[in-house]
Design a protein around this motif. Structure first.
Motif, PDB file in Angstrom:
ATOM      1  N   UNK A   1       1.818  -1.991   5.325  1.00  0.00           N
ATOM      2  CA  UNK A   1       0.787  -1.016   4.926  1.00  0.00           C
ATOM      3  C   UNK A   1       1.358   0.144   4.111  1.00  0.00           C
ATOM      4  N   UNK A   2       2.359   0.795   4.658  1.00  0.00           N
ATOM      5  CA  UNK A   2       2.847   1.992   3.978  1.00  0.00           C
ATOM      6  C   UNK A   2       3.522   1.631   2.651  1.00  0.00           C
ATOM      7  N   UNK A   3       4.208   0.465   2.608  1.00  0.00           N
ATOM      8  CA  UNK A   3       4.833   0.038   1.349  1.00  0.00           C
ATOM      9  C   UNK A   3       3.773  -0.255   0.287  1.00  0.00           C
ATOM     10  N   UNK A   4       2.619  -0.797   0.721  1.00  0.00           N
ATOM     11  CA  UNK A   4       1.542  -1.072  -0.232  1.00  0.00           C
ATOM     12  C   UNK A   4       1.059   0.216  -0.896  1.00  0.00           C
ATOM     13  N   UNK A   5       0.952   1.264  -0.097  1.00  0.00           N
ATOM     14  CA  UNK A   5       0.519   2.550  -0.651  1.00  0.00           C
ATOM     15  C   UNK A   5       1.514   3.014  -1.719  1.00  0.00           C
ATOM     16  N   UNK A   6       2.803   2.820  -1.448  1.00  0.00           N
ATOM     17  CA  UNK A   6       3.815   3.212  -2.437  1.00  0.00           C
ATOM     18  C   UNK A   6       3.808   2.270  -3.643  1.00  0.00           C
TER      19      UNK A   6
ATOM     20  N   UNK B   1       8.789  -0.811   6.139  1.00  0.00           N
ATOM     21  CA  UNK B   1       7.620  -1.437   5.528  1.00  0.00           C
ATOM     22  C   UNK B   1       8.002  -2.029   4.178  1.00  0.00           C
ATOM     23  N   UNK B   2       7.481  -3.227   3.906  1.00  0.00           N
ATOM     24  CA  UNK B   2       7.847  -3.965   2.692  1.00  0.00           C
ATOM     25  C   UNK B   2       6.607  -4.573   2.051  1.00  0.00           C
ATOM     26  N   UNK B   3       6.479  -4.434   0.731  1.00  0.00           N
ATOM     27  CA  UNK B   3       5.362  -5.077   0.021  1.00  0.00           C
ATOM     28  C   UNK B   3       5.785  -5.426  -1.396  1.00  0.00           C
TER      29      UNK B   3
END
Ligand SMILES: [Zn+2]
Ligand SMILES: [Zn+2]
Length: 252
Positions: free
Chosen positions: A24-29, A209-211
């Motif tokens: 989730x947090x990586x997606x935001x970044x 977090x990874x995306x």
């Protein structure tokens, strides 16, 4: 817009357990990185304006060359109360370039890789020319077999350049992680996820977090679209990510 796929679980070859990582947090970044790519039109964030390195323009990603994967790894603050560390990566080489300041480097040493390719390529190309000139028969078949063995040796040499590390201070090889499989796909270890986790491990950072997302013209098989989020690939990444994530999750 690409389908949004959630992060799968990966079986670990070190401890036998299943490891996963949030996204989730990586997606935001990633969304912020998309804005930046759009604004700059280049991977050269450090030299905005006229000093931009032209080789790092994202324009070719929207042409015949087609798009490429990009990724973000959010890491825990190195000191309590500090700021999270945001790592970014592009998959493989960008326009033939392995290393770009501000982006996670490859797992292999580009100089050693280039030297090996320089050495092996002419011999393989010479064999191909010879094969094309021959008519079908035993000599041609022998040459084809010779080229196959030479290519295999070259691939083996390249795969040997990768050290796969986890977060328990352990390392292994691609050969160990792919044992029992048909073969190691070309480009294994060059995707965003392994680059990011490798960098984090080397620098004592804890991944949170990874995306990964695709940027540019839809790929030929139409499985990846501009701005789409995708889980790490099945053929190259799934066999190594379980091991790479070992020691990074919060279960213990
Ligand atoms: Zn991959
Ligand atoms: Zn494990």
């Amino acid at each position: 817009m690409g389908e949004i796929l959630s992060m799968p679980d990966f079986r670990c070859a070190s401890c036998g357990k299943i490891h996963s990582i949030a996204d989730e947090s990586a997606r935001a970044h990633c969304l912020k990185l998309m804005d930046r790519l759009k604004l700059c039109g280049s991977l050269d964030f450090e030299h905005p304006g006229s000093e931009t390195d032209q080789r790092l323009s994202t324009l070719p990603l929207f042409g015949e060359g087609r798009g490429q994967m990009f990724g973000i790894l959010v890491c825990a603050p190195p000191i309590p109360g500090g700021q999270e560390i945001i790592l970014k990566a592009f998959s493989g080489q960008f326009n033939g370039i392995w290393e770009i300041p501000g982006w996670a480097p490859p797992l292999l040493d580009p100089a050693i890789f280039d030297a090996a390719v320089k050495l092996a390529d002419p011999a393989i190309k010479a064999l191909s020319t010879e094969i094309d000139a021959r008519s079908p028969g035993i000599e041609r078949r022998t040459l084809i077999e010779k080229r196959r063995i030479l290519s295999q040796l070259h691939m083996r040499e390249i795969h040997d350049m990768y050290t796969i590390r986890n977060f328990k201070d352990e390392t292994t090889s691609l050969f160990a992680l792919f044992s029992g499989r048909i073969g190691i796909p070309a480009g294994t270890g060059d995707c965003c996820a392994p680059k990011l986790l490798n960098y984090a491990s080397l620098h004592g950072l804890k991944p949170l977090s990874l995306a990964e997302f695709f940027w540019g013209r839809e790929n030929r098989s139409a499985t990846k679209q501009h701005r789409g989020f995708y889980a790490p690939c099945n053929d190259k990444c799934a066999p190594i990510l379980g091991y790479m994530l070992c020691g990074a999750d919060n279960e213990d």
